[in-house]
Design a protein around this motif. Structure first.
Motif, mmCIF file in Angstrom:
data_model
loop_
_atom_site.group_PDB
_atom_site.id
_atom_site.type_symbol
_atom_site.label_atom_id
_atom_site.label_comp_id
_atom_site.label_asym_id
_atom_site.label_seq_id
_atom_site.Cartn_x
_atom_site.Cartn_y
_atom_site.Cartn_z
ATOM 1 N N LYS A 1 0.832 -1.214 0.000
ATOM 2 C CA LYS A 1 0.000 0.000 0.000
ATOM 3 C C LYS A 1 0.862 1.258 0.000
ATOM 4 O O LYS A 1 0.598 2.204 -0.770
ATOM 5 C CB LYS A 1 -0.920 0.001 1.217
ATOM 6 C CG LYS A 1 -1.820 1.229 1.284
ATOM 7 C CD LYS A 1 -2.707 1.225 2.521
ATOM 8 C CE LYS A 1 -3.563 2.478 2.577
ATOM 9 N NZ LYS A 1 -4.406 2.520 3.798
ATOM 10 N N ALA A 2 1.890 1.294 0.847
ATOM 11 C CA ALA A 2 2.763 2.469 0.899
ATOM 12 C C ALA A 2 3.485 2.683 -0.425
ATOM 13 O O ALA A 2 3.628 3.821 -0.889
ATOM 14 C CB ALA A 2 3.768 2.312 2.035
ATOM 15 N N TRP A 3 3.918 1.583 -1.032
ATOM 16 C CA TRP A 3 4.574 1.651 -2.352
ATOM 17 C C TRP A 3 3.624 2.231 -3.397
ATOM 18 O O TRP A 3 3.996 3.115 -4.169
ATOM 19 C CB TRP A 3 5.029 0.245 -2.723
ATOM 20 C CG TRP A 3 5.475 0.018 -4.118
ATOM 21 C CD1 TRP A 3 6.677 0.374 -4.673
ATOM 22 C CD2 TRP A 3 4.742 -0.673 -5.146
ATOM 23 N NE1 TRP A 3 6.732 -0.051 -5.992
ATOM 24 C CE2 TRP A 3 5.558 -0.693 -6.299
ATOM 25 C CE3 TRP A 3 3.487 -1.277 -5.192
ATOM 26 C CZ2 TRP A 3 5.155 -1.292 -7.496
ATOM 27 C CZ3 TRP A 3 3.085 -1.872 -6.379
ATOM 28 C CH2 TRP A 3 3.904 -1.873 -7.502
ATOM 29 N N TRP A 4 2.382 1.751 -3.406
ATOM 30 C CA TRP A 4 1.404 2.249 -4.365
ATOM 31 C C TRP A 4 1.089 3.722 -4.127
ATOM 32 O O TRP A 4 1.017 4.508 -5.075
ATOM 33 C CB TRP A 4 0.122 1.431 -4.299
ATOM 34 C CG TRP A 4 -1.024 2.088 -5.007
ATOM 35 C CD1 TRP A 4 -2.166 2.574 -4.463
ATOM 36 C CD2 TRP A 4 -1.112 2.376 -6.411
ATOM 37 N NE1 TRP A 4 -2.962 3.141 -5.417
ATOM 38 C CE2 TRP A 4 -2.342 3.035 -6.633
ATOM 39 C CE3 TRP A 4 -0.279 2.143 -7.496
ATOM 40 C CZ2 TRP A 4 -2.751 3.456 -7.876
ATOM 41 C CZ3 TRP A 4 -0.695 2.575 -8.759
ATOM 42 C CH2 TRP A 4 -1.907 3.212 -8.939
ATOM 43 N N GLU A 5 0.920 4.112 -2.875
ATOM 44 C CA GLU A 5 0.607 5.503 -2.569
ATOM 45 C C GLU A 5 1.726 6.423 -3.046
ATOM 46 O O GLU A 5 1.465 7.513 -3.579
ATOM 47 C CB GLU A 5 0.376 5.678 -1.063
ATOM 48 C CG GLU A 5 -0.863 4.983 -0.522
ATOM 49 C CD GLU A 5 -2.153 5.623 -0.986
ATOM 50 O OE1 GLU A 5 -2.131 6.805 -1.375
ATOM 51 O OE2 GLU A 5 -3.197 4.942 -0.956
ATOM 52 N N GLU A 6 2.953 6.006 -2.862
ATOM 53 C CA GLU A 6 4.085 6.819 -3.315
ATOM 54 C C GLU A 6 4.154 6.854 -4.834
ATOM 55 O O GLU A 6 4.427 7.902 -5.432
ATOM 56 C CB GLU A 6 5.388 6.265 -2.737
ATOM 57 C CG GLU A 6 6.591 7.130 -3.030
ATOM 58 C CD GLU A 6 7.832 6.712 -2.272
ATOM 59 O OE1 GLU A 6 8.929 7.162 -2.669
ATOM 60 O OE2 GLU A 6 7.719 5.944 -1.295
ATOM 61 N N LEU A 7 3.873 5.725 -5.459
ATOM 62 C CA LEU A 7 3.935 5.654 -6.921
ATOM 63 C C LEU A 7 2.906 6.582 -7.554
ATOM 64 O O LEU A 7 3.221 7.363 -8.463
ATOM 65 C CB LEU A 7 3.689 4.205 -7.346
ATOM 66 C CG LEU A 7 3.959 3.819 -8.800
ATOM 67 C CD1 LEU A 7 5.404 4.077 -9.187
ATOM 68 C CD2 LEU A 7 3.585 2.352 -9.027
ATOM 69 N N LYS A 8 1.671 6.542 -7.089
ATOM 70 C CA LYS A 8 0.613 7.329 -7.713
ATOM 71 C C LYS A 8 0.754 8.821 -7.427
ATOM 72 O O LYS A 8 0.156 9.645 -8.128
ATOM 73 C CB LYS A 8 -0.761 6.838 -7.270
ATOM 74 C CG LYS A 8 -1.162 7.195 -5.866
ATOM 75 C CD LYS A 8 -2.591 6.765 -5.596
ATOM 76 C CE LYS A 8 -3.074 7.208 -4.229
ATOM 77 N NZ LYS A 8 -4.486 6.828 -3.976
ATOM 78 N N ALA A 9 1.541 9.166 -6.394
ATOM 79 C CA ALA A 9 1.742 10.574 -6.059
ATOM 80 C C ALA A 9 2.838 11.237 -6.871
ATOM 81 O O ALA A 9 2.993 12.460 -6.809
ATOM 82 C CB ALA A 9 2.065 10.707 -4.571
ATOM 83 N N ARG A 10 3.579 10.471 -7.653
ATOM 84 C CA ARG A 10 4.635 11.065 -8.463
ATOM 85 C C ARG A 10 4.021 12.035 -9.478
ATOM 86 O O ARG A 10 2.960 11.766 -10.050
ATOM 87 C CB ARG A 10 5.448 9.985 -9.181
ATOM 88 C CG ARG A 10 6.230 9.083 -8.229
ATOM 89 C CD ARG A 10 7.011 8.016 -8.977
ATOM 90 N NE ARG A 10 8.093 8.595 -9.761
ATOM 91 C CZ ARG A 10 9.283 8.941 -9.289
ATOM 92 N NH1 ARG A 10 9.546 8.782 -7.988
ATOM 93 N NH2 ARG A 10 10.216 9.437 -10.080
ATOM 94 N N PRO A 11 4.662 13.172 -9.735
ATOM 95 C CA PRO A 11 4.085 14.142 -10.677
ATOM 96 C C PRO A 11 3.747 13.548 -12.036
ATOM 97 O O PRO A 11 2.696 13.865 -12.616
ATOM 98 C CB PRO A 11 5.180 15.207 -10.775
ATOM 99 C CG PRO A 11 5.883 15.146 -9.446
ATOM 100 C CD PRO A 11 5.880 13.695 -9.072
ATOM 101 N N ALA A 12 4.614 12.688 -12.559
ATOM 102 C CA ALA A 12 4.340 12.085 -13.865
ATOM 103 C C ALA A 12 3.090 11.213 -13.806
ATOM 104 O O ALA A 12 2.279 11.211 -14.737
ATOM 105 C CB ALA A 12 5.545 11.267 -14.335
#
Length: 225
Positions: free
Chosen positions: A194-205
């Motif tokens: 979950k933490a990995w996904w949250e960080e991934l989707k928050a990337r500007p790109a």
């Protein structure tokens, strides 16, 4: 203004097109998205088949180079413009781990995730009934895969190590839609995933590309990009 040297052909809500766009955005490359319509059969026209004889999107034109297959396009874009996303910390061992987890995404993660997403989201949008048997078959498959991810991500911040890489980014397009289904708990119940996904989707790109990926695939408005 001069036309962009890089062109991407396809409909942006496709997870495969989104993979190419995500890498272009990550690398800061200017590009032109050439709009196409699946309903109109643009991918079956002779000029498109000359670019990809398999009639699939995306296709990328980079000067005189024409590429198809989204993962190959992603590698090319990053190899040319942001190679650190392919090699981790730069060592051969780190680059090998990026390759390993790219293969895991393609060979283990993609199929069950896509199957669930198609039945939950696309089938109803296309006027069909979702096949619960397909979902029931793929949920335990995806659960097992994500348990492996949880173990991996408990030891490193990202799949290939401590640096984000294409191994992570390649998961984003399909997960973007999967996380809109009622089966998103498969991700949310695993704290490291979950933490990995949250960080991934928050990337500007990723946020930028998400703007092109409506949950209804544009079908709710009878529009395609």
């Amino acid at each position: 203004m001069a036309p962009a040297a890089v062109k991407v052909y396809g409909w942006a809500m496709s997870p495969f097109v989104a993979r190419a766009l995500l890498c272009l955005e990550e690398a800061g490359v200017e590009y032109e998205l050439v709009p196409m319509s699946r309903q109109a059969g643009d991918h079956l026209q002779p000029d498109f088949l000359a670019r990809n004889p398999f009639a699939q999107v995306p296709v990328l034109e980079d000067g005189d180079l024409t590429l198809f297959e989204s993962r190959a396009i992603a590698r090319h874009v990053l190899r040319k413009h942001k190679p650190e996303l392919l090699v981790g910390d730069g060592s051969p061992e780190a680059a090998a781990m990026v390759d390993v987890w790219l293969e895991v995404e393609a060979q283990q993660h993609h199929a069950p995730t896509a199957a669930i997403m198609v039945q939950c989201i696309l089938a109803p949008l296309l006027g069909g009934a979702r096949d619960q048997a397909v979902i029931d078959e793929n949920v335990p498959k995806l659960k097992k895969v994500l348990e492996v991810y949880e173990a991996r991500l408990s030891k490193s911040r990202y799949l290939a190590g401590e640096s984000v890489s294409l191994a992570d980014l390649s998961h984003f397009p399909m997960l973007r839609y999967f996380m809109e289904t009622e089966y998103k708990a498969l991700v949310e119940e695993l704290p490291h995933v979950k933490a990995w996904w949250e960080e991934l989707k928050a990337r500007p790109a990723a946020r930028k590309v998400t703007e092109f990926m409506p949950v209804d695939f544009g079908l709710g408005k009878k529009a395609e990009q």
